[in-house]
Write an enzyme that holds these catalytic residues in place. Structure first.
Site, PDB file in Angstrom:
ATOM      1  N   GLU A 190      23.001  27.852 -33.358  1.00  0.00           N
ATOM      2  CA  GLU A 190      24.575  28.566 -33.065  1.00  0.00           C
ATOM      3  C   GLU A 190      25.280  28.198 -34.805  1.00  0.00           C
ATOM      4  O   GLU A 190      24.759  29.709 -35.746  1.00  0.00           O
ATOM      5  CB  GLU A 190      24.594  28.734 -32.121  1.00  0.00           C
ATOM      6  CG  GLU A 190      25.397  28.841 -31.886  1.00  0.00           C
ATOM      7  CD  GLU A 190      26.982  28.987 -31.289  1.00  0.00           C
ATOM      8  OE1 GLU A 190      27.469  27.969 -30.450  1.00  0.00           O
ATOM      9  OE2 GLU A 190      27.778  30.340 -29.835  1.00  0.00           O
ATOM     10  N   ASP A 268      26.870  33.274 -21.974  1.00  0.00           N
ATOM     11  CA  ASP A 268      27.840  32.625 -22.815  1.00  0.00           C
ATOM     12  C   ASP A 268      29.042  32.597 -22.604  1.00  0.00           C
ATOM     13  O   ASP A 268      29.320  32.062 -21.472  1.00  0.00           O
ATOM     14  CB  ASP A 268      27.931  32.810 -24.026  1.00  0.00           C
ATOM     15  CG  ASP A 268      28.120  31.786 -24.355  1.00  0.00           C
ATOM     16  OD1 ASP A 268      27.776  30.653 -24.200  1.00  0.00           O
ATOM     17  OD2 ASP A 268      28.096  31.383 -26.347  1.00  0.00           O
ATOM     18  N   ASP A 269      29.962  33.260 -22.977  1.00  0.00           N
ATOM     19  CA  ASP A 269      31.214  32.943 -21.895  1.00  0.00           C
ATOM     20  C   ASP A 269      31.858  34.946 -21.663  1.00  0.00           C
ATOM     21  O   ASP A 269      32.338  34.757 -22.995  1.00  0.00           O
ATOM     22  CB  ASP A 269      32.467  32.486 -23.092  1.00  0.00           C
ATOM     23  CG  ASP A 269      31.343  31.108 -23.687  1.00  0.00           C
ATOM     24  OD1 ASP A 269      31.480  29.842 -22.710  1.00  0.00           O
ATOM     25  OD2 ASP A 269      30.954  31.082 -24.447  1.00  0.00           O
TER      26      ASP A 269
HETATM   27  N1  ADE Z   1      31.220  26.189 -25.169  1.00  0.00           N
HETATM   28  C1  ADE Z   1      31.296  27.614 -24.477  1.00  0.00           C
HETATM   29  N2  ADE Z   1      30.983  28.671 -25.560  1.00  0.00           N
HETATM   30  C2  ADE Z   1      30.376  28.165 -26.314  1.00  0.00           C
HETATM   31  C3  ADE Z   1      29.582  28.426 -27.301  1.00  0.00           C
HETATM   32  N3  ADE Z   1      29.162  29.571 -27.758  1.00  0.00           N
HETATM   33  N4  ADE Z   1      29.163  27.861 -28.476  1.00  0.00           N
HETATM   34  C4  ADE Z   1      28.669  25.773 -28.475  1.00  0.00           C
HETATM   35  N5  ADE Z   1      29.527  25.860 -27.118  1.00  0.00           N
HETATM   36  C5  ADE Z   1      30.253  26.410 -26.563  1.00  0.00           C
HETATM   37 ZN    ZN Z   2      26.590  28.420 -24.994  1.00  0.00          ZN
END
Ligand code: ADE
Ligand code: ZN
Length: 325
Positions: A190, A268-269
């Protein structure tokens, strides 16, 4: 379309209004983590991590996590998700104290069962250490994971700042989790490039990679991932919101898929990145020129790669059968 999600951070799925109301209730000052419209506000990935940690600081009791778990499952159900794996961090759930962690986990699990019945979403947990908190804390997290391994806690992983430390620093924790019978995944590829992925695969021996998208910068690595069947938990909306790629057209999800990598798609979030599973799948549909078979393949890849037991997998597979309501 019923969906399988493999990469979701429980705290990262907290709606901003949920965090705001807990902060107000508890008189906790979490600083300026919201914009004028009330959304989470951050400038880049590292700022995002700070905002994320500030938001989690209001989750101070097992019942906060119980409420959060229900809210997240309701949110997932609205997108048609029927199975979800979420990252749980003992760092935030009781500060890695084993007794406190047991209480948090009990609350999360009990709610997952109740809300699971109400929403139709089956939830499983992956215990996650945080890379920039360092290897010593990761070892304590691994102990929490190992003792919780079972039907609900199925995996162990690492999130956080991929540019901090190196995977080998966390090998002890991953070995402990593996010996406890947990399946393994790690955020890599990432904010780190192909070498970060190679290091992770060699030193942590994970079967899935959180993101992994920057493998595209080294086609020999892409071919190795395809050959080995390493599963990528791709989160395009997250990558775009955090500025890794400018837009969906520039995102490598299609290139990775077409070169034979086992691709899955998650959020993810979601509230941080203004996305949902429905939105990710709608965008994916456009990226693959409306080819429904690809979306179906990506969803089935996710079920195949899920860390749950075979009976659960078979039950979820039935839900995906055509004609099942
Ligand atoms: N924690 C929450 N989202 C994340 C992300 N995209 N990359 C790394 N840690 C995370
Ligand atoms: Zn993540």
């Amino acid at each position: 379309m019923k969906k399988i999600e493999l990469h979701l951070h429980l705290e990262g799925a907290a709606p901003p209004a949920f965090i705001r109301s807990l902060a107000k209730e508890k008189h906790i000052d979490i600083g300026k983590i919201f914009d004028e419209a009330g959304n989470y506000a951050f400038d880049d990935f590292w700022h995002f991590l700070k905002v994320y940690e500030a938001a989690t600081s209001v989750l101070t009791r097992p019942e906060d996590y119980a409420r959060l778990t229900r809210a997240v499952l309701e949110q997932s159900a609205e997108s048609g998700v029927v199975y979800s794996e979420c990252f749980l961090s003992p760092d935030f759930c009781g500060g890695r104290d084993l007794g406190a962690w047991r209480e948090y986990l009990h609350a999360i699990r009990e709610t997952a069962d109740d809300a699971g019945r109400d929403t139709g979403v089956t939830l499983r947990g992956i215990v996650t250490c945080i890379r920039h908190f360092g290897p010593a804390k990761a070892r304590e997290t691994a102990r929490c994971a190992a003792e919780a391994a079972g039907e609900f806690i199925t995996g162990f992983g690492i999130a956080g700042d991929e540019t901090a430390g190196k995977p080998a620093d966390f090998a002890w924790s991953f070995d402990m989790a593996r010996e406890a019978g947990l399946r393994l995944t790690a955020h890599a590829g990432e904010w780190g490039g192909p070498q970060s992925i190679r290091d992770c695969l060699r030193d942590l021996r994970v079967e899935r990679l959180g993101h992994g998208v920057r493998a595209i910068e080294d086609l020999a690595l892409v071919d190795e991932l395809a050959e080995a069947g390493t599963v990528l938990e791709v989160c395009p909306g997250s990558n775009i919101a955090l500025g890794l790629y400018p837009d969906w057209r520039a995102h490598p999800v299609r290139a990775l898929y077409e070169r034979g990598v086992t691709v899955t798609v998650s959020t993810d979030d979601p509230p941080f990145f203004h996305t949902t599973m429905q939105n990710e799948f709608d965008r994916l549909h456009a990226v693959f020129d409306g080819d429904d078979a690809v979306l179906d393949r990506i969803n089935r890849n996710a079920l195949d790669a899920a860390f749950c037991d075979a009976d659960t997998k078979a039950r979820i597979a039935k839900l995906l059968e055509p004609g099942h309501v």
